[in-house]
Scaffold this motif. Structure first.
Motif, PDB file in Angstrom:
ATOM      1  N   ALA A 180      -1.090  -4.686  -5.549  1.00 37.63           N
ATOM      2  CA  ALA A 180      -0.524  -3.402  -5.134  1.00 37.63           C
ATOM      3  C   ALA A 180      -1.017  -3.015  -3.749  1.00 37.63           C
ATOM      4  O   ALA A 180      -0.243  -2.542  -2.905  1.00 37.63           O
ATOM      5  CB  ALA A 180      -0.883  -2.321  -6.152  1.00 37.63           C
ATOM      6  N   ALA A 181      -2.300  -3.220  -3.497  1.00 36.13           N
ATOM      7  CA  ALA A 181      -2.852  -2.912  -2.177  1.00 36.13           C
ATOM      8  C   ALA A 181      -2.257  -3.825  -1.115  1.00 36.13           C
ATOM      9  O   ALA A 181      -1.990  -3.402   0.016  1.00 36.13           O
ATOM     10  CB  ALA A 181      -4.368  -3.040  -2.202  1.00 36.13           C
ATOM     11  N   PHE A 189       1.214  -2.692  -0.141  1.00 38.14           N
ATOM     12  CA  PHE A 189       1.199  -1.454   0.641  1.00 38.14           C
ATOM     13  C   PHE A 189       1.129  -1.727   2.149  1.00 38.14           C
ATOM     14  O   PHE A 189       1.730  -1.012   2.951  1.00 38.14           O
ATOM     15  CB  PHE A 189      -0.012  -0.627   0.200  1.00 38.14           C
ATOM     16  CG  PHE A 189      -0.091   0.749   0.783  1.00 38.14           C
ATOM     17  CD1 PHE A 189       0.490   1.823   0.139  1.00 38.14           C
ATOM     18  CD2 PHE A 189      -0.762   0.987   1.978  1.00 38.14           C
ATOM     19  CE1 PHE A 189       0.410   3.102   0.660  1.00 38.14           C
ATOM     20  CE2 PHE A 189      -0.848   2.249   2.518  1.00 38.14           C
ATOM     21  CZ  PHE A 189      -0.259   3.315   1.848  1.00 38.14           C
ATOM     22  N   VAL A 200       3.776   7.738   5.414  1.00 36.96           N
ATOM     23  CA  VAL A 200       4.011   7.770   3.980  1.00 36.96           C
ATOM     24  C   VAL A 200       5.225   8.629   3.661  1.00 36.96           C
ATOM     25  O   VAL A 200       6.044   8.297   2.799  1.00 36.96           O
ATOM     26  CB  VAL A 200       2.752   8.282   3.247  1.00 36.96           C
ATOM     27  CG1 VAL A 200       3.056   8.610   1.792  1.00 36.96           C
ATOM     28  CG2 VAL A 200       1.623   7.264   3.337  1.00 36.96           C
ATOM     29  N   SER A 209       2.571  10.551  -1.450  1.00 35.04           N
ATOM     30  CA  SER A 209       1.567   9.514  -1.612  1.00 35.04           C
ATOM     31  C   SER A 209       1.638   8.875  -2.986  1.00 35.04           C
ATOM     32  O   SER A 209       1.547   7.648  -3.126  1.00 35.04           O
ATOM     33  CB  SER A 209       0.171  10.102  -1.371  1.00 35.04           C
ATOM     34  OG  SER A 209      -0.817   9.105  -1.505  1.00 35.04           O
ATOM     35  N   THR A 210       1.819   9.683  -4.017  1.00 36.14           N
ATOM     36  CA  THR A 210       1.916   9.157  -5.380  1.00 36.14           C
ATOM     37  C   THR A 210       3.146   8.287  -5.537  1.00 36.14           C
ATOM     38  O   THR A 210       3.095   7.226  -6.179  1.00 36.14           O
ATOM     39  CB  THR A 210       1.949  10.308  -6.395  1.00 36.14           C
ATOM     40  OG1 THR A 210       0.764  11.097  -6.255  1.00 36.14           O
ATOM     41  CG2 THR A 210       2.051   9.779  -7.820  1.00 36.14           C
ATOM     42  N   THR A 267       2.489   4.964  -3.935  1.00 42.06           N
ATOM     43  CA  THR A 267       1.565   4.220  -4.791  1.00 42.06           C
ATOM     44  C   THR A 267       2.294   3.627  -5.981  1.00 42.06           C
ATOM     45  O   THR A 267       2.063   2.467  -6.364  1.00 42.06           O
ATOM     46  CB  THR A 267       0.428   5.139  -5.266  1.00 42.06           C
ATOM     47  OG1 THR A 267      -0.332   5.574  -4.139  1.00 42.06           O
ATOM     48  CG2 THR A 267      -0.489   4.409  -6.231  1.00 42.06           C
ATOM     49  N   GLN A 268       3.190   4.389  -6.574  1.00 43.10           N
ATOM     50  CA  GLN A 268       3.970   3.877  -7.702  1.00 43.10           C
ATOM     51  C   GLN A 268       4.843   2.695  -7.266  1.00 43.10           C
ATOM     52  O   GLN A 268       4.968   1.705  -8.002  1.00 43.10           O
ATOM     53  CB  GLN A 268       4.845   4.993  -8.283  1.00 43.10           C
ATOM     54  CG  GLN A 268       4.069   6.040  -9.059  1.00 43.10           C
ATOM     55  CD  GLN A 268       4.960   7.127  -9.638  1.00 43.10           C
ATOM     56  OE1 GLN A 268       6.128   7.268  -9.259  1.00 43.10           O
ATOM     57  NE2 GLN A 268       4.410   7.916 -10.554  1.00 43.10           N
ATOM     58  N   SER A 313       4.175   0.593  -4.909  1.00 41.27           N
ATOM     59  CA  SER A 313       3.270  -0.549  -4.749  1.00 41.27           C
ATOM     60  C   SER A 313       2.902  -1.141  -6.103  1.00 41.27           C
ATOM     61  O   SER A 313       2.835  -2.372  -6.264  1.00 41.27           O
ATOM     62  CB  SER A 313       2.005  -0.112  -4.011  1.00 41.27           C
ATOM     63  OG  SER A 313       2.303   0.395  -2.726  1.00 41.27           O
ATOM     64  N   GLU A 314       2.668  -0.290  -7.087  1.00 43.04           N
ATOM     65  CA  GLU A 314       2.338  -0.767  -8.427  1.00 43.04           C
ATOM     66  C   GLU A 314       3.516  -1.489  -9.062  1.00 43.04           C
ATOM     67  O   GLU A 314       3.341  -2.457  -9.822  1.00 43.04           O
ATOM     68  CB  GLU A 314       1.887   0.403  -9.296  1.00 43.04           C
ATOM     69  CG  GLU A 314       0.548   0.994  -8.865  1.00 43.04           C
ATOM     70  CD  GLU A 314       0.186   2.253  -9.627  1.00 43.04           C
ATOM     71  OE1 GLU A 314       1.033   2.743 -10.422  1.00 43.04           O
ATOM     72  OE2 GLU A 314      -0.943   2.763  -9.448  1.00 43.04           O
TER      73      GLU A 314
END
Length: 366
Positions: free
Chosen positions: A95-96, A99, A113, A141-142, A145-146, A148-149
């Motif tokens: 995930a990182a 990103f 973002v 941001s969330t 992140t989702q 990326s996950e």
């Protein structure tokens, strides 16, 4: 696949998630090319105007699911360092890793973002986030992140990223045998006084019995030649020093780590069109020749100044002591014959995905 991984596949293919609107994850990591680049460019082209050359050669995304995070501490010796994604290990998870290209000005170049979140909300599949994640994203941001996950879930769950169906896998399963040249190549691969590939690219099953990834998850300073064709290298003072920068900054003061890059797995190595972090070589045979002659015939590989070869010309002179001198490098190593090199290449070609039982070996490897 799970709803999260299915969402990840949509994101992986979406060119609109870039500043140019023309670059997706799949553009540089094409499934038809072992999730690597579909061309022979040393580095890929990105940016908001599709005119920015990358810093490093784009890797394959296959067989990354077992690499794990970087294990370094301020006191770690370089020989003990393991794990991490990207050539310098700076990403601790898939995930990182996913990103990073989104905000790299040389790659997908989302300005912020907020910009990427806006594009995600406008995508045709935006409603799938509500299915894939139990909690709706409350902010930009969330949401990123989702996303990326979701890409991480895709790489873990989609077996196209780790099919384990090479000829070598079939041999391990007892379903086929190596040809004579392939078998001899494995012996060259494992010979500690010869190619010594296995010291960094072990062909053995993992401790849990899983098929080998052909990497020790560590780092090596190979001193590959400077690629003078890269735009960043038009600046004579620019140096890509791997673990100690410029892309990675947390180890910048550790000069003993300069020049070290993550040891990649060798699966599908014969399918690559360019090699090493700077894409300086263009064939597997050339790579093997480099390993075999780097210290015996340096003038073949490095630039010259005032009639003298500039040894390890992509490193500052103060860092030459970092360079790997273990066999096959160094004066003590045995030079491989042309036959051994050919056999070694035959073995490496058995690491390509998509083997079909009964298929003939590569030309010259029967």
């Amino acid at each position: 696949m799970s709803a999260k991984a299915q969402l990840g596949e949509k994101i992986f293919l979406d060119q609109s998630l870039s500043g140019s609107g023309r670059l997706s994850c799949a553009s540089c990591h094409n499934p038809a090319f072992a999730h690597g680049p579909p061309n022979a460019l040393a580095v890929q082209i990105g940016g908001s105007q599709s005119n920015q050359a990358g810093l490093r050669a784009a890797p394959s995304l296959r067989y990354l699911e077992r690499l794990g995070g970087f294990n370094g501490t301020p006191a770690s010796k370089v020989e003990d360092l393991r794990g991490g994604l990207m050539a310098d290990g700076r990403a601790d998870s898939l995930a990182a890793q996913a990103f990073l290209p989104w905000f790299n000005p040389r790659e997908m170049d989302n300005g912020s973002v907020a910009d990427l979140a806006r594009r995600l909300r406008g995508a045709a599949y935006a409603s799938q986030f509500l299915t894939a994640f139990a909690t709706p994203a409350a902010d930009d941001s969330t949401l990123v992140t989702q996303a990326s996950e979701a890409l991480q879930a895709l790489q873990v769950e989609d077996t196209r990223f780790h099919p384990y169906d090479s000829k070598s896998d079939f041999v391990l399963a007892g379903k086929v045998r190596f040809s004579l040249p392939e078998g001899r190549g494995l012996m060259v691969f494992s010979d500690k006084q010869g190619a010594n590939c296995a010291s960094c690219h072990s062909p053995d099953l993992s401790s849990s019995g899983q098929p080998p990834l052909f990497t020790n998850f560590g780092y090596a300073a190979l001193a590959v030649p400077r690629n003078t064709k890269l735009s960043v290298n038009q600046d004579p003072n620019f140096r890509d020093l791997g673990l100690c920068g410029p892309s990675r900054t947390d180890l910048a003061g550790r000069t003993e780590l300069c020049g070290f890059f993550r040891t990649p797995g060798l699966r599908n190595v014969a399918e690559r069109k360019v090699f090493f972090h700077n894409g300086v070589m263009s064939s597997l045979a050339q790579v093997l020749d480099f390993y075999n002659t780097r210290d015996r015939e340096p003038a073949r590989w490095y630039s010259s100044a005032d009639g003298q070869t500039v040894l390890y010309d992509d490193l500052p002179q103060s860092l030459l002591g970092n360079v790997n001198q273990v066999a096959p490098f160094g004066a003590q190593a045995r030079r491989l014959s042309a036959q051994e090199l050919a056999d070694l290449e035959c073995f490496l070609r058995t690491l390509s995905d998509g083997y079909v039982l009964g298929a003939p070996s590569f030309v010259g490897c029967n």
